[in-house]
Design a protein around this motif. Structure first.
Motif, short mmCIF file in Angstrom:
data_model
loop_
_atom_site.label_atom_id
_atom_site.label_comp_id
_atom_site.label_asym_id
_atom_site.label_seq_id
_atom_site.Cartn_x
_atom_site.Cartn_y
_atom_site.Cartn_z
N ILE A 1 26.94 -9.56 -30.11
CA ILE A 1 25.98 -8.48 -29.88
C ILE A 1 24.62 -9.06 -29.48
CG2 ILE A 1 24.63 -6.68 -31.04
CD1 ILE A 1 27.17 -6.09 -32.72
N LEU A 2 24.13 -10.03 -30.24
CA LEU A 2 22.82 -10.60 -29.98
C LEU A 2 22.81 -11.43 -28.69
CD1 LEU A 2 21.81 -11.81 -33.58
CD2 LEU A 2 21.30 -9.62 -32.48
N GLY A 3 23.80 -12.28 -28.52
CA GLY A 3 23.82 -13.17 -27.37
C GLY A 3 23.98 -12.45 -26.05
N SER A 4 24.80 -11.40 -26.03
CA SER A 4 24.97 -10.64 -24.80
C SER A 4 23.72 -9.85 -24.45
CB SER A 4 26.17 -9.69 -24.92
OG SER A 4 25.98 -8.75 -25.96
N SER A 5 23.00 -9.40 -25.46
CA SER A 5 21.77 -8.65 -25.23
C SER A 5 20.61 -9.55 -24.82
CB SER A 5 21.38 -7.87 -26.50
OG SER A 5 20.13 -7.23 -26.35
N LEU A 6 20.44 -10.68 -25.52
CA LEU A 6 19.28 -11.54 -25.30
C LEU A 6 19.42 -12.42 -24.06
CD1 LEU A 6 18.73 -12.62 -29.01
CD2 LEU A 6 17.16 -11.21 -27.64
N TYR A 7 20.64 -12.90 -23.77
CA TYR A 7 20.82 -13.86 -22.68
C TYR A 7 21.90 -13.47 -21.68
CZ TYR A 7 17.74 -16.84 -25.37
OH TYR A 7 16.64 -17.34 -26.04
N ASP A 8 22.46 -12.28 -21.84
CA ASP A 8 23.49 -11.79 -20.93
C ASP A 8 24.71 -12.71 -20.91
OD1 ASP A 8 24.41 -9.79 -19.21
OD2 ASP A 8 23.85 -10.90 -17.42
N TRP A 9 24.98 -13.39 -22.02
CA TRP A 9 26.16 -14.23 -22.10
C TRP A 9 27.40 -13.36 -22.28
CZ3 TRP A 9 23.78 -17.79 -26.43
CH2 TRP A 9 22.82 -18.65 -25.86
N ASN A 10 28.53 -13.87 -21.78
CA ASN A 10 29.82 -13.29 -22.11
C ASN A 10 30.35 -13.99 -23.36
OD1 ASN A 10 30.10 -11.59 -19.69
ND2 ASN A 10 30.21 -13.55 -18.61
N PHE A 11 31.19 -13.30 -24.10
CA PHE A 11 31.70 -13.86 -25.36
C PHE A 11 33.20 -13.67 -25.50
CE2 PHE A 11 27.33 -13.96 -26.66
CZ PHE A 11 27.26 -14.90 -27.68
N VAL A 12 33.84 -14.67 -26.09
CA VAL A 12 35.15 -14.52 -26.71
C VAL A 12 34.90 -14.66 -28.21
CG1 VAL A 12 37.41 -15.55 -27.08
CG2 VAL A 12 36.51 -15.32 -24.76
N ALA A 13 35.28 -13.65 -28.98
CA ALA A 13 35.04 -13.64 -30.42
C ALA A 13 36.38 -13.75 -31.14
CB ALA A 13 34.34 -12.35 -30.82
N SER A 14 36.48 -14.70 -32.07
CA SER A 14 37.75 -14.90 -32.77
C SER A 14 37.58 -14.72 -34.28
CB SER A 14 38.29 -16.30 -32.49
OG SER A 14 37.54 -17.28 -33.17
N ASP A 15 38.68 -14.37 -34.93
CA ASP A 15 38.68 -14.27 -36.39
C ASP A 15 40.12 -14.29 -36.89
OD1 ASP A 15 38.14 -13.19 -39.24
OD2 ASP A 15 36.14 -13.29 -38.37
N ILE A 16 40.31 -14.71 -38.14
CA ILE A 16 41.65 -14.74 -38.73
C ILE A 16 41.98 -13.44 -39.45
CG2 ILE A 16 41.58 -17.24 -39.01
CD1 ILE A 16 41.13 -16.79 -42.01
N ASP A 17 40.96 -12.62 -39.74
CA ASP A 17 41.14 -11.42 -40.54
C ASP A 17 41.43 -10.22 -39.63
OD1 ASP A 17 40.97 -9.75 -42.92
OD2 ASP A 17 39.07 -9.05 -42.09
#
Length: 382
Positions: free
Chosen positions: A189-205
């Protein structure tokens, strides 16, 4: 994943630090902080592996939107539900009780709506509710790291770049991998808003993964910026998440730093007592405190604690050395930094950096490492 404790004094760090300094200190250390811009503030002073990429911090990052006091007029307008939790502190200034989990949740919702363009943000009960200013600092210092890397490699010429610019779902310019994104999905949320980065978000849960996906669907500005991947093997960190054709400019992580739920409860008890110091009677060791920032076992705990997680991450990072420009992770316990550095050197990391951050009186840090040459890093910016 786990988080360090939120410091309720974030808003006052600069004033507090100045007032508490002794007149007997050396003149240099006793100079008050000013608002004048510092030369090369966002650039690295040295590229040696042991050198930080910035001067020792005295407060939140200069680009952090939450320097100074919270603007409660703006926050309450963005999230009217926050109003019922607003109180006056001993100086007559508006604040909230940071030991109240409902108040912290309402504050976070207001911050994300007012400053980061979200339309909707909620998390399941008991899941980690992150302190926004400190999370944003990690993002901003990563931005500095990328700026310094690009400046360092701009004059280099890349020949025979074998990376396929069209392959892989994560293979966009400036795509970041967030390990342990949690139900809050805060770094994307923060990185895409502040720097227009794309993200892959991972989690085990599975619940965290599902909630993060719902948050992305509920906010149009995230739908084409963030993708979520489930880690099917709890013992793995990068394996099973990074695909053969993926390239990431950064990986980031807020690792679990407790060995067990018992240790997590002890840490939470200390945090609650510190927040309520001088206000209420301290809780006993066998108490079950209401956690202001909460957190599940998956988010807070890892067998062997933080250092075991970091060493496993370092080992796996070697297997993806050519696919990541910079691996990074927060390190909650300062004594774990040299242990991680030693592990990375054994693995052949060519560049290791320790970056300190300050939230109030609390100093946090992340470690960044790369196995690439300057020329290989440049190809990520081409």
């Amino acid at each position: 994943m786990a988080t360090g404790p939120h410091n309720k004094n974030n808003r006052h760090s600069q004033t507090t630090n100045r007032n508490n300094k002794s007149s007997s200190q050396k003149p240099r250390s006793n100079q008050p902080r000013t608002n004048k811009p510092k030369a090369n503030n966002n650039k690295t002073a040295s590229h040696r592996s042991k050198s930080p990429i910035h001067k020792k911090p005295t407060g939140l990052h200069p680009r952090n939107l939450h320097n100074g006091r919270y603007d409660f007029d703006k926050l309450e307008a963005a999230n009217p539900a926050l109003t019922e939790f607003v109180i006056l502190n001993p100086r007559g200034e508006r604040s909230i009780s940071f030991s109240d989990p409902k108040a912290v949740l309402a504050l976070n919702e207001g911050l994300l709506k007012a400053y980061y363009g979200l339309e909707f943000w909620q998390i399941p009960p008991g899941y980690l509710c992150p302190p926004i200013p400190g999370r944003a600092d990690y993002i901003h210092y990563l931005g500095d790291l990328l700026t310094a890397t690009k400046e360092k490699t701009d004059t280099l010429v890349v020949e025979n770049d074998e990376r396929d610019p069209n392959a892989g779902s994560a293979n966009h310019k400036h795509t970041v991998l967030d390990i342990g994104t949690g139900a809050n999905c805060i770094y994307p949320i923060l990185g895409s808003s502040l720097y227009d980065w794309n993200f892959v978000a991972s989690d085990i849960d599975p619940i965290s993964v599902k909630t993060a996906q719902l948050l992305i669907q509920a906010n149009k500005r995230l739908t084409n910026k963030v993708k979520v991947r489930q880690q099917a093997k709890p013992s793995s960190i990068f394996h099973g998440i990074i695909k053969p054709n993926d390239d990431f400019i950064l990986t980031m992580c807020n690792p679990p730093f407790h060995e067990s739920l018992e240790k997590a409860r002890e840490g939470s008890l200390r945090k609650v007592n510190n927040l309520n110091k001088g206000k209420t009677e301290a809780l006993a060791k066998n108490s079950q405190p209401v956690l202001n920032f909460a957190g599940t076992e998956n988010e807070l705990c890892y067998e062997g604690g933080e250092i075991a997680f970091l060493k496993q991450m370092a080992i796996e990072s070697k297997d993806f050395a050519k696919q990541v420009c910079w691996f990074t992770s927060l390190v909650s316990k300062k004594e774990n930094v040299p242990l991680l550095q030693q592990q990375l050197k054994k693995l052949g990391a060519t560049n290791i950096r320790v970056v300190e951050m300050a939230q109030g009186q609390k100093i946090s840090r992340f470690v960044a490492w790369s196995f690439l040459t300057n020329l290989e890093q440049k190809s990520f910016f081409s």
